[in-house]
Design a protein around this motif. Structure first.
Motif, PDB file in Angstrom:
ATOM      1  N   PRO A  50      90.095 -96.582  27.244  1.00  0.00           N
ATOM      2  CA  PRO A  50      89.323 -95.364  26.982  1.00  0.00           C
ATOM      3  C   PRO A  50      89.150 -94.524  28.241  1.00  0.00           C
ATOM      4  CG  PRO A  50      87.873 -97.260  27.109  1.00  0.00           C
ATOM      5  CD  PRO A  50      89.272 -97.798  27.192  1.00  0.00           C
ATOM      6  N   LEU A  51      88.810 -93.260  28.046  1.00  0.00           N
ATOM      7  CA  LEU A  51      88.587 -92.325  29.140  1.00  0.00           C
ATOM      8  C   LEU A  51      87.087 -92.083  29.307  1.00  0.00           C
ATOM      9  CD1 LEU A  51      91.351 -89.730  28.238  1.00  0.00           C
ATOM     10  CD2 LEU A  51      91.370 -91.250  30.222  1.00  0.00           C
ATOM     11  N   ARG A  52      86.661 -92.013  30.544  1.00  0.00           N
ATOM     12  CA  ARG A  52      85.263 -91.749  30.843  1.00  0.00           C
ATOM     13  C   ARG A  52      84.993 -90.256  30.731  1.00  0.00           C
ATOM     14  NH1 ARG A  52      82.191 -91.345  36.017  1.00  0.00           N
ATOM     15  NH2 ARG A  52      84.229 -91.304  37.045  1.00  0.00           N
ATOM     16  N   PRO A  60      96.362 -86.295  11.720  1.00  0.00           N
ATOM     17  CA  PRO A  60      95.036 -85.986  12.250  1.00  0.00           C
ATOM     18  C   PRO A  60      94.620 -86.973  13.338  1.00  0.00           C
ATOM     19  CG  PRO A  60      94.879 -86.961  10.057  1.00  0.00           C
ATOM     20  CD  PRO A  60      96.326 -86.669  10.297  1.00  0.00           C
ATOM     21  N   LEU A  61      93.992 -86.420  14.350  1.00  0.00           N
ATOM     22  CA  LEU A  61      93.539 -87.210  15.495  1.00  0.00           C
ATOM     23  C   LEU A  61      92.196 -87.854  15.197  1.00  0.00           C
ATOM     24  CD1 LEU A  61      93.841 -87.992  18.551  1.00  0.00           C
ATOM     25  CD2 LEU A  61      92.559 -85.883  19.048  1.00  0.00           C
ATOM     26  N   LYS A  62      92.051 -89.082  15.641  1.00  0.00           N
ATOM     27  CA  LYS A  62      90.779 -89.781  15.525  1.00  0.00           C
ATOM     28  C   LYS A  62      90.388 -90.301  16.897  1.00  0.00           C
ATOM     29  CE  LYS A  62      88.499 -93.729  13.324  1.00  0.00           C
ATOM     30  NZ  LYS A  62      88.673 -94.897  12.417  1.00  0.00           N
ATOM     31  N   ILE A  63      89.144 -90.058  17.288  1.00  0.00           N
ATOM     32  CA  ILE A  63      88.636 -90.599  18.542  1.00  0.00           C
ATOM     33  C   ILE A  63      87.403 -91.439  18.257  1.00  0.00           C
ATOM     34  CG2 ILE A  63      89.535 -88.656  19.884  1.00  0.00           C
ATOM     35  CD1 ILE A  63      86.667 -87.637  20.134  1.00  0.00           C
ATOM     36  N   VAL A  64      87.180 -92.414  19.113  1.00  0.00           N
ATOM     37  CA  VAL A  64      86.010 -93.276  19.004  1.00  0.00           C
ATOM     38  C   VAL A  64      85.218 -93.144  20.292  1.00  0.00           C
ATOM     39  CG1 VAL A  64      85.151 -95.629  18.719  1.00  0.00           C
ATOM     40  CG2 VAL A  64      87.192 -94.883  17.465  1.00  0.00           C
ATOM     41  N   VAL A  65      83.944 -92.772  20.161  1.00  0.00           N
ATOM     42  CA  VAL A  65      83.071 -92.550  21.308  1.00  0.00           C
ATOM     43  C   VAL A  65      82.065 -93.694  21.399  1.00  0.00           C
ATOM     44  CG1 VAL A  65      81.357 -91.016  22.348  1.00  0.00           C
ATOM     45  CG2 VAL A  65      83.333 -90.049  21.117  1.00  0.00           C
ATOM     46  N   THR A  66      81.959 -94.272  22.587  1.00  0.00           N
ATOM     47  CA  THR A  66      80.987 -95.341  22.834  1.00  0.00           C
ATOM     48  C   THR A  66      80.230 -95.025  24.115  1.00  0.00           C
ATOM     49  OG1 THR A  66      82.663 -96.639  24.010  1.00  0.00           O
ATOM     50  CG2 THR A  66      82.363 -97.113  21.675  1.00  0.00           C
ATOM     51  N   ARG A  67      79.100 -95.680  24.293  1.00  0.00           N
ATOM     52  CA  ARG A  67      78.339 -95.490  25.527  1.00  0.00           C
ATOM     53  C   ARG A  67      78.662 -96.604  26.505  1.00  0.00           C
ATOM     54  NH1 ARG A  67      73.496 -97.242  28.023  1.00  0.00           N
ATOM     55  NH2 ARG A  67      72.845 -98.502  26.235  1.00  0.00           N
ATOM     56  N   GLN A  68      78.741 -96.239  27.789  1.00  0.00           N
ATOM     57  CA  GLN A  68      78.831 -97.216  28.873  1.00  0.00           C
ATOM     58  C   GLN A  68      77.921 -96.747  29.997  1.00  0.00           C
ATOM     59  OE1 GLN A  68      82.290 -97.689  31.656  1.00  0.00           O
ATOM     60  NE2 GLN A  68      82.449 -99.681  30.667  1.00  0.00           N
ATOM     61  N   ASP A  69      76.850 -97.482  30.212  1.00  0.00           N
ATOM     62  CA  ASP A  69      75.885 -97.146  31.260  1.00  0.00           C
ATOM     63  C   ASP A  69      75.371 -95.712  31.066  1.00  0.00           C
ATOM     64  OD1 ASP A  69      76.301 -99.681  32.322  1.00  0.00           O
ATOM     65  OD2 ASP A  69      77.975 -98.978  33.543  1.00  0.00           O
ATOM     66  N   ASP A  70      75.612 -94.821  32.028  1.00  0.00           N
ATOM     67  CA  ASP A  70      75.039 -93.473  31.977  1.00  0.00           C
ATOM     68  C   ASP A  70      76.039 -92.419  31.519  1.00  0.00           C
ATOM     69  OD1 ASP A  70      76.689 -93.546  34.167  1.00  0.00           O
ATOM     70  OD2 ASP A  70      75.276 -92.621  35.569  1.00  0.00           O
ATOM     71  N   HIS A  71      77.137 -92.841  30.868  1.00  0.00           N
ATOM     72  CA  HIS A  71      78.148 -91.886  30.416  1.00  0.00           C
ATOM     73  C   HIS A  71      78.755 -92.392  29.099  1.00  0.00           C
ATOM     74  CE1 HIS A  71      80.262 -94.866  32.950  1.00  0.00           C
ATOM     75  NE2 HIS A  71      81.222 -94.749  32.046  1.00  0.00           N
ATOM     76  N   HIS A 120      77.454 -81.519  26.192  1.00  0.00           N
ATOM     77  CA  HIS A 120      78.753 -81.181  26.808  1.00  0.00           C
ATOM     78  C   HIS A 120      79.119 -82.261  27.835  1.00  0.00           C
ATOM     79  CE1 HIS A 120      81.397 -78.021  29.081  1.00  0.00           C
ATOM     80  NE2 HIS A 120      82.105 -78.995  28.555  1.00  0.00           N
ATOM     81  N   PHE A 121      80.269 -82.887  27.619  1.00  0.00           N
ATOM     82  CA  PHE A 121      80.748 -83.946  28.500  1.00  0.00           C
ATOM     83  C   PHE A 121      82.151 -83.572  28.988  1.00  0.00           C
ATOM     84  CE2 PHE A 121      77.417 -85.776  26.124  1.00  0.00           C
ATOM     85  CZ  PHE A 121      76.958 -86.907  26.782  1.00  0.00           C
ATOM     86  N   VAL A 122      82.439 -83.819  30.264  1.00  0.00           N
ATOM     87  CA  VAL A 122      83.730 -83.426  30.827  1.00  0.00           C
ATOM     88  C   VAL A 122      84.473 -84.647  31.364  1.00  0.00           C
ATOM     89  CG1 VAL A 122      82.936 -81.117  31.434  1.00  0.00           C
ATOM     90  CG2 VAL A 122      82.749 -82.960  33.113  1.00  0.00           C
ATOM     91  N   LEU A 164      82.427 -93.152  26.755  1.00  0.00           N
ATOM     92  CA  LEU A 164      83.852 -93.451  26.792  1.00  0.00           C
ATOM     93  C   LEU A 164      84.500 -92.865  25.542  1.00  0.00           C
ATOM     94  CD1 LEU A 164      83.882 -97.204  27.902  1.00  0.00           C
ATOM     95  CD2 LEU A 164      84.266 -95.180  29.331  1.00  0.00           C
ATOM     96  N   MET A 165      85.649 -92.226  25.720  1.00  0.00           N
ATOM     97  CA  MET A 165      86.395 -91.629  24.618  1.00  0.00           C
ATOM     98  C   MET A 165      87.692 -92.406  24.440  1.00  0.00           C
ATOM     99  SD  MET A 165      87.905 -87.742  24.224  1.00  0.00           S
ATOM    100  CE  MET A 165      88.751 -87.830  25.804  1.00  0.00           C
ATOM    101  N   LYS A 166      87.860 -93.063  23.291  1.00  0.00           N
ATOM    102  CA  LYS A 166      89.068 -93.851  23.013  1.00  0.00           C
ATOM    103  C   LYS A 166      90.013 -93.031  22.149  1.00  0.00           C
ATOM    104  CE  LYS A 166      91.700 -97.536  22.848  1.00  0.00           C
ATOM    105  NZ  LYS A 166      92.833 -96.892  22.142  1.00  0.00           N
TER     106      LYS A 166
END
Length: 374
Positions: A324-326, A302-313, A334-336, A315-317
């Protein structure tokens, strides 16, 4: 290497401005010529290091051409070829091979080509005669201008930029992968034609990648100009197509199984296809609420991702990426990914708290992940 009267005339009419500007006077100093080549070696320098000899593996030659190939010679006739002046090709066809008829001149395809993949098989005369450049010499000219050398380099000495596999006078082969005289050898070449601006100025030089007997001998090299003898020649402004040419250098070199595939230009997206996301601004508190860990509930791994905030967007780790990816917002949930067709779509529970997210990439099925507390 041999220059026809046409090519020799072009040599003197099209001498590179780089070469012409390389002669200068400085006060009372003697005139000194710089070397107008990227490599820093003079053309045909006998001191230039020779490539390492490698023994190519035994592999199948005379394989049939792909279904979409333009067959230039299949062992039967010279219908695809003509002289430089446009007359009937005067070489010989015997035993399924195309043989240079010394003294009749080069032959070239009736059709012109730009970006191509080329396959060509050749054999130098056996027993061998001569030495240096006077030994089984011919050449494959791309666009009628850029020569990939054909010559007997098997246990034979000549200058490095004139060996089999060389872009003649410019780039020696990375390896000497030739077979003995009389043995069939194969070139597989990817050629990208030069690109020009609307005013005819050179925008991108030609590019050549070549394999000799399955061994890489030219790795995306950029010719400094058309093949010449003794001096640099500029690109012909605006010319991005030309014939495939085989050289008559007074040796009965044989050719067979010659075909090419026209390569397409990579198409850029239209304005309608660009699909540039229209971003929105979200409050930091709304972004912070989406941050957290999300875990896939099914699958062997199973996949696990960690989402954090950076400024106005956000980050997906991902676990398999070091960084991480912005992901940027196009709606509150909805975030792309800015550079990839994909992103995250969050869902909230009845209390308005983020409970899950779907990860999508390209045309893959959405992968649902549930929020987990850690």
């Amino acid at each position: 290497m041999f220059l026809s009267s046409r090519r020799l005339g072009r040599l003197f009419l099209g001498v590179s401005a780089v070469a012409a500007a390389s002669l200068s006077l400085a006060g009372d100093q003697a005139r000194v010529a710089s070397i107008p080549t990227p490599s820093g070696w003079r053309q045909h320098d006998v001191h230039r290091p020779k490539p390492t000899v490698v023994e190519p593996a035994e592999w199948s030659l005379a394989a049939p051409a792909p279904k979409d190939a333009v067959v230039l010679f299949d062992g039967r006739n010279l219908d695809a070829w003509q002289t430089e002046a446009g007359g009937p090709a005067g070489w010989t066809v015997a035993d399924g091979a195309l043989v240079v008829k010394p003294g009749t001149g080069a032959i070239r395809t009736k059709e012109s080509f730009g970006d191509v993949q080329i396959h060509l098989e050749w054999a130098s005369p056996n027993p061998p005669r001569g030495k240096g450049q006077d030994r089984g010499n011919s050449g494959l000219f791309l666009m009628g201008a850029f020569e990939l050398q054909v010559i007997d380099s098997y246990q034979a000495d000549t200058y490095a930029d004139g060996m089999a596999g060389a872009l003649y006078g410019q780039y020696p082969p990375l390896y000497n992968a030739t077979r003995p005289p009389g043995a069939w050898q194969a070139y597989d070449v990817a050629f990208r034609a030069p690109r020009f601006s609307p005013d005819g100025a050179l925008r991108e030089p030609a590019r050549v990648t070549a394999f000799l007997n399955g061994v890489l001998v030219q790795d995306n090299e950029a010719p400094v100009g058309g093949t010449s003898w003794l001096e640099a020649v500029a690109y012909e402004p605006g010319v991005s197509t030309g014939p495939i040419e085989l050289q008559d250098h007074s040796h009965p070199v044989k050719f067979r199984n010659i075909w090419l595939r026209k390569l397409p230009e990579r198409r850029l997206p239209t304005e309608a296809e660009r699909q540039e996301p229209k971003l929105i601004a979200l409050a930091p508190a709304d972004l912070d609420a989406l941050a957290g860990s999300y875990l896939e509930k099914q699958g062997e791994h199973p996949l696990k991702i960690v989402v954090t905030r950076q400024d106005d967007h956000l980050l997906m780790k991902l676990p398999f990426r070091a960084t991480p990816l912005r992901v940027v917002p196009v709606s509150p949930l909805h975030f792309v990914l800015p550079y990839t067709d994909g992103g995250l779509v969050f869902e909230k529970d009845a209390q308005g708290r983020p409970a899950s997210v779907e990860l999508t990439i390209g045309d893959g099925s959405p992968r649902p992940l549930q929020r987990v507390e850690e």
